[in-house]
Motif scaffolding. Structure first.
Motif, PDB file in Angstrom:
ATOM      1  N   ASP A   1       0.808  -1.219   0.000  1.00 41.85           N
ATOM      2  CA  ASP A   1       0.000   0.000   0.000  1.00 41.85           C
ATOM      3  C   ASP A   1       0.843   1.272   0.000  1.00 41.85           C
ATOM      4  O   ASP A   1       0.306   2.377  -0.013  1.00 41.85           O
ATOM      5  CB  ASP A   1      -0.974   0.013   1.185  1.00 41.85           C
TER       6      ASP A   1
ATOM      7  N   ARG B   1      -3.056  -2.899  -3.830  1.00 40.38           N
ATOM      8  CA  ARG B   1      -2.821  -1.928  -2.758  1.00 40.38           C
ATOM      9  C   ARG B   1      -3.472  -2.343  -1.436  1.00 40.38           C
ATOM     10  O   ARG B   1      -3.350  -1.631  -0.447  1.00 40.38           O
ATOM     11  CB  ARG B   1      -3.336  -0.554  -3.187  1.00 40.38           C
ATOM     12  N   ASN B   2      -4.199  -3.470  -1.430  1.00 37.59           N
ATOM     13  CA  ASN B   2      -4.790  -3.968  -0.183  1.00 37.59           C
ATOM     14  C   ASN B   2      -5.028  -5.464  -0.304  1.00 37.59           C
ATOM     15  O   ASN B   2      -4.856  -6.046  -1.386  1.00 37.59           O
ATOM     16  CB  ASN B   2      -6.088  -3.219   0.168  1.00 37.59           C
TER      17      ASN B   2
ATOM     18  N   MET C   1      -1.501  -4.540   5.216  1.00 42.48           N
ATOM     19  CA  MET C   1      -2.191  -3.654   4.277  1.00 42.48           C
ATOM     20  C   MET C   1      -3.647  -3.540   4.702  1.00 42.48           C
ATOM     21  O   MET C   1      -4.151  -4.382   5.453  1.00 42.48           O
ATOM     22  CB  MET C   1      -2.117  -4.225   2.853  1.00 42.48           C
ATOM     23  N   PRO C   2      -4.361  -2.518   4.202  1.00 43.56           N
ATOM     24  CA  PRO C   2      -5.790  -2.408   4.501  1.00 43.56           C
ATOM     25  C   PRO C   2      -6.557  -3.588   3.892  1.00 43.56           C
ATOM     26  O   PRO C   2      -6.048  -4.313   3.037  1.00 43.56           O
ATOM     27  CB  PRO C   2      -6.191  -1.098   3.818  1.00 43.56           C
ATOM     28  N   GLY C   3      -7.788  -3.754   4.328  1.00 44.14           N
ATOM     29  CA  GLY C   3      -8.637  -4.805   3.753  1.00 44.14           C
ATOM     30  C   GLY C   3      -8.368  -6.164   4.367  1.00 44.14           C
ATOM     31  O   GLY C   3      -7.987  -6.276   5.533  1.00 44.14           O
TER      32      GLY C   3
END
Length: 216
Positions: free
Chosen positions: A11, A36-37, A59-61
Protein backbone atom coordinates in the motif's frame (compact mmCIF):
# COMPACT_ATOMS: atom_id res chain seq x y z
CA UNK A 1 13.47 -17.33 -22.08
CA UNK A 2 10.69 -18.13 -19.60
CA UNK A 3 9.19 -14.96 -18.13
CA UNK A 4 8.05 -15.03 -14.50
CA UNK A 5 4.78 -13.18 -13.84
CA UNK A 6 5.16 -11.26 -10.58
CA UNK A 7 2.29 -9.66 -8.67
CA UNK A 8 3.27 -6.99 -6.13
CA UNK A 9 1.08 -6.11 -3.14
CA UNK A 10 1.99 -3.04 -1.10
CA UNK A 11 0.00 0.00 0.00
CA UNK A 12 3.06 2.28 -0.04
CA UNK A 13 3.29 4.06 -3.38
CA UNK A 14 7.02 4.77 -3.02
CA UNK A 15 7.77 1.07 -2.49
CA UNK A 16 5.70 0.04 -5.51
CA UNK A 17 7.53 2.64 -7.61
CA UNK A 18 10.93 1.39 -6.43
CA UNK A 19 10.03 -2.22 -7.24
CA UNK A 20 8.76 -1.24 -10.70
CA UNK A 21 12.04 0.55 -11.38
CA UNK A 22 13.99 -2.49 -10.20
CA UNK A 23 12.14 -5.02 -12.35
CA UNK A 24 12.05 -2.77 -15.42
CA UNK A 25 15.74 -3.69 -15.80
CA UNK A 26 15.21 -7.44 -15.39
CA UNK A 27 14.24 -9.40 -18.48
CA UNK A 28 13.08 -12.68 -16.93
CA UNK A 29 10.67 -11.18 -14.34
CA UNK A 30 7.66 -9.12 -15.40
CA UNK A 31 5.37 -7.24 -12.97
CA UNK A 32 1.88 -8.21 -14.13
CA UNK A 33 -0.02 -6.18 -11.54
CA UNK A 34 0.07 -4.14 -8.33
CA UNK A 35 -2.38 -4.59 -5.45
CA UNK A 36 -2.82 -1.93 -2.76
CA UNK A 37 -4.79 -3.97 -0.18
CA UNK A 38 -5.58 -7.54 0.82
CA UNK A 39 -8.84 -7.76 -1.10
CA UNK A 40 -7.22 -6.44 -4.27
CA UNK A 41 -4.40 -8.95 -3.82
CA UNK A 42 -6.83 -11.88 -3.93
CA UNK A 43 -8.85 -10.36 -6.79
CA UNK A 44 -5.81 -9.63 -8.98
CA UNK A 45 -4.26 -13.01 -8.24
CA UNK A 46 -7.43 -14.72 -9.48
CA UNK A 47 -7.52 -12.53 -12.58
CA UNK A 48 -3.82 -12.51 -13.51
CA UNK A 49 -2.69 -15.92 -12.17
CA UNK A 50 0.88 -14.82 -11.35
CA UNK A 51 3.74 -17.23 -10.80
CA UNK A 52 5.01 -15.35 -7.74
CA UNK A 53 3.48 -12.84 -5.34
CA UNK A 54 5.60 -10.39 -3.33
CA UNK A 55 3.37 -9.01 -0.59
CA UNK A 56 3.71 -6.53 2.22
CA UNK A 57 2.70 -7.98 5.58
CA UNK A 58 0.30 -5.25 6.66
CA UNK A 59 -2.19 -3.65 4.28
CA UNK A 60 -5.79 -2.41 4.50
CA UNK A 61 -8.64 -4.81 3.75
CA UNK A 62 -8.34 -8.56 4.05
CA UNK A 63 -5.67 -9.81 6.45
CA UNK A 64 -2.61 -10.83 4.38
CA UNK A 65 -2.29 -14.16 6.24
CA UNK A 66 -5.92 -14.96 5.38
CA UNK A 67 -5.32 -13.90 1.78
CA UNK A 68 -2.28 -16.19 1.60
CA UNK A 69 -4.25 -19.14 2.95
CA UNK A 70 -7.08 -18.52 0.48
CA UNK A 71 -4.74 -18.21 -2.51
CA UNK A 72 -2.64 -21.25 -1.60
CA UNK A 73 -5.82 -23.31 -1.33
CA UNK A 74 -7.16 -22.07 -4.67
CA UNK A 75 -3.81 -21.86 -6.53
CA UNK A 76 -1.30 -24.25 -4.87
CA UNK A 77 1.37 -23.54 -7.49
CA UNK A 78 1.57 -19.79 -6.74
CA UNK A 79 4.67 -18.95 -4.72
CA UNK A 80 4.21 -16.19 -2.15
CA UNK A 81 7.01 -14.13 -0.57
CA UNK A 82 6.31 -12.11 2.57
CA UNK A 83 7.86 -8.63 2.50
CA UNK A 84 8.32 -6.74 5.79
CA UNK A 85 10.16 -3.82 7.35
CA UNK A 86 10.85 -5.78 10.54
CA UNK A 87 12.59 -9.06 11.38
CA UNK A 88 10.41 -9.51 14.48
CA UNK A 89 7.10 -8.98 12.69
CA UNK A 90 4.44 -11.11 14.48
CA UNK A 91 2.91 -11.95 11.08
CA UNK A 92 6.05 -13.74 9.83
CA UNK A 93 5.43 -17.15 11.40
CA UNK A 94 1.67 -17.17 10.57
CA UNK A 95 2.53 -16.20 6.96
CA UNK A 96 5.01 -19.06 6.63
CA UNK A 97 2.54 -21.46 8.26
CA UNK A 98 -0.06 -20.29 5.73
CA UNK A 99 2.22 -21.38 2.89
CA UNK A 100 4.47 -18.43 2.04
CA UNK A 101 7.67 -19.64 0.40
CA UNK A 102 9.93 -16.87 1.57
CA UNK A 103 10.47 -13.89 3.82
CA UNK A 104 12.32 -10.72 2.80
CA UNK A 105 13.25 -7.61 4.74
CA UNK A 106 12.59 -4.31 3.00
CA UNK A 107 15.87 -3.01 4.40
CA UNK A 108 17.86 -5.61 2.47
CA UNK A 109 19.67 -4.89 -0.76
CA UNK A 110 17.29 -4.78 -3.71
CA UNK A 111 19.63 -7.27 -5.44
CA UNK A 112 18.26 -9.93 -3.10
CA UNK A 113 14.67 -9.54 -4.34
CA UNK A 114 15.07 -10.95 -7.89
CA UNK A 115 17.17 -13.79 -6.44
CA UNK A 116 14.37 -14.60 -4.00
CA UNK A 117 11.74 -14.52 -6.78
CA UNK A 118 13.79 -16.87 -8.97
CA UNK A 119 14.44 -19.21 -6.04
CA UNK A 120 10.81 -19.64 -4.96
CA UNK A 121 9.79 -20.04 -8.59
CA UNK A 122 11.99 -23.17 -8.59
CA UNK A 123 10.28 -24.42 -5.44
CA UNK A 124 13.09 -23.37 -3.08
CA UNK A 125 12.53 -21.59 0.22
CA UNK A 126 14.14 -18.18 0.54
CA UNK A 127 14.77 -16.32 3.79
CA UNK A 128 16.34 -12.86 3.99
CA UNK A 129 20.08 -12.81 4.69
CA UNK A 130 19.60 -10.50 7.67
CA UNK A 131 16.88 -12.15 9.77
CA UNK A 132 17.91 -12.71 13.36
CA UNK A 133 18.79 -16.05 14.94
CA UNK A 134 15.70 -15.98 17.19
CA UNK A 135 13.42 -15.88 14.15
CA UNK A 136 15.50 -18.52 12.34
CA UNK A 137 15.06 -20.80 15.39
CA UNK A 138 11.28 -20.23 15.41
CA UNK A 139 11.09 -21.08 11.70
CA UNK A 140 13.27 -24.17 12.03
CA UNK A 141 11.45 -25.59 15.05
CA UNK A 142 7.92 -24.97 13.77
CA UNK A 143 6.46 -28.24 12.49
CA UNK A 144 3.80 -26.38 10.48
CA UNK A 145 6.37 -24.63 8.30
CA UNK A 146 7.77 -26.58 5.38
CA UNK A 147 11.53 -26.44 5.49
CA UNK A 148 14.51 -28.03 3.87
CA UNK A 149 13.21 -31.58 4.17
CA UNK A 150 15.79 -33.10 1.88
CA UNK A 151 18.04 -35.41 3.94
CA UNK A 152 21.66 -34.97 2.90
CA UNK A 153 24.98 -36.56 3.79
CA UNK A 154 27.93 -34.36 4.72
CA UNK A 155 31.62 -35.05 5.14
CA UNK A 156 33.46 -34.03 8.30
CA UNK A 157 34.64 -30.68 6.94
CA UNK A 158 31.16 -29.76 5.71
CA UNK A 159 29.78 -30.52 9.17
CA UNK A 160 32.44 -28.26 10.70
CA UNK A 161 31.47 -25.49 8.25
CA UNK A 162 27.78 -25.93 9.13
CA UNK A 163 28.54 -25.52 12.83
CA UNK A 164 30.53 -22.33 12.25
CA UNK A 165 27.93 -20.87 9.85
CA UNK A 166 25.33 -21.44 12.58
CA UNK A 167 27.56 -19.51 14.98
CA UNK A 168 27.42 -16.58 12.51
CA UNK A 169 31.09 -16.73 11.50
CA UNK A 170 31.99 -15.18 8.14
CA UNK A 171 33.77 -17.22 5.46
CA UNK A 172 37.01 -15.46 6.38
CA UNK A 173 36.57 -16.31 10.07
CA UNK A 174 35.65 -19.92 9.28
CA UNK A 175 38.75 -20.16 7.09
CA UNK A 176 40.91 -18.91 9.95
CA UNK A 177 39.36 -21.47 12.30
CA UNK A 178 39.90 -24.32 9.85
CA UNK A 179 43.20 -23.10 8.34
CA UNK A 180 41.61 -22.83 4.89
CA UNK A 181 41.15 -19.95 2.45
CA UNK A 182 37.85 -18.03 2.38
CA UNK A 183 37.43 -19.20 -1.22
CA UNK A 184 37.67 -22.85 -0.12
CA UNK A 185 35.07 -22.18 2.60
CA UNK A 186 32.75 -20.62 0.01
CA UNK A 187 33.15 -23.82 -2.00
CA UNK A 188 32.10 -25.90 0.99
CA UNK A 189 29.11 -23.62 1.59
CA UNK A 190 28.07 -23.90 -2.06
CA UNK A 191 28.27 -27.70 -1.79
CA UNK A 192 26.16 -27.71 1.38
CA UNK A 193 23.53 -25.40 -0.12
CA UNK A 194 23.34 -27.52 -3.27
CA UNK A 195 22.80 -30.67 -1.20
CA UNK A 196 19.95 -29.21 0.85
CA UNK A 197 18.36 -26.94 -1.77
CA UNK A 198 19.14 -23.67 0.05
CA UNK A 199 20.14 -20.32 -1.44
CA UNK A 200 22.05 -18.66 1.40
CA UNK A 201 23.55 -19.16 4.85
CA UNK A 202 20.18 -18.67 6.54
CA UNK A 203 18.98 -21.79 4.72
CA UNK A 204 21.95 -23.70 6.11
CA UNK A 205 21.07 -22.63 9.66
CA UNK A 206 17.37 -23.51 9.25
CA UNK A 207 18.33 -26.93 7.90
CA UNK A 208 20.88 -27.55 10.66
CA UNK A 209 18.39 -26.75 13.42
CA UNK A 210 15.56 -28.73 11.81
CA UNK A 211 17.78 -31.78 11.36
CA UNK A 212 19.39 -31.55 14.81
CA UNK A 213 22.85 -30.75 13.48
CA UNK A 214 23.02 -27.63 15.62
CA UNK A 215 21.37 -26.49 18.84
CA UNK A 216 20.82 -22.81 19.55
Amino acid sequence: MTICKLLIADDQEIMCYALKRLFDKIEDINICGVARNGNELVSLARELKPDVILTDMKMPGMNVVQATMALKKEFPSIKIIAFSSYDDDPYVIPMLEAGAYGYLLKSESTAEIPEAVRSVLKGMKYYSNSINIKLIKLIAENENIEGYGKVAEFNERELDVIQLVCKEFSSKEIGEQMSLSPRTIEGYKDSIMFKIGAKNSVGIVVYAIKHKLYEV
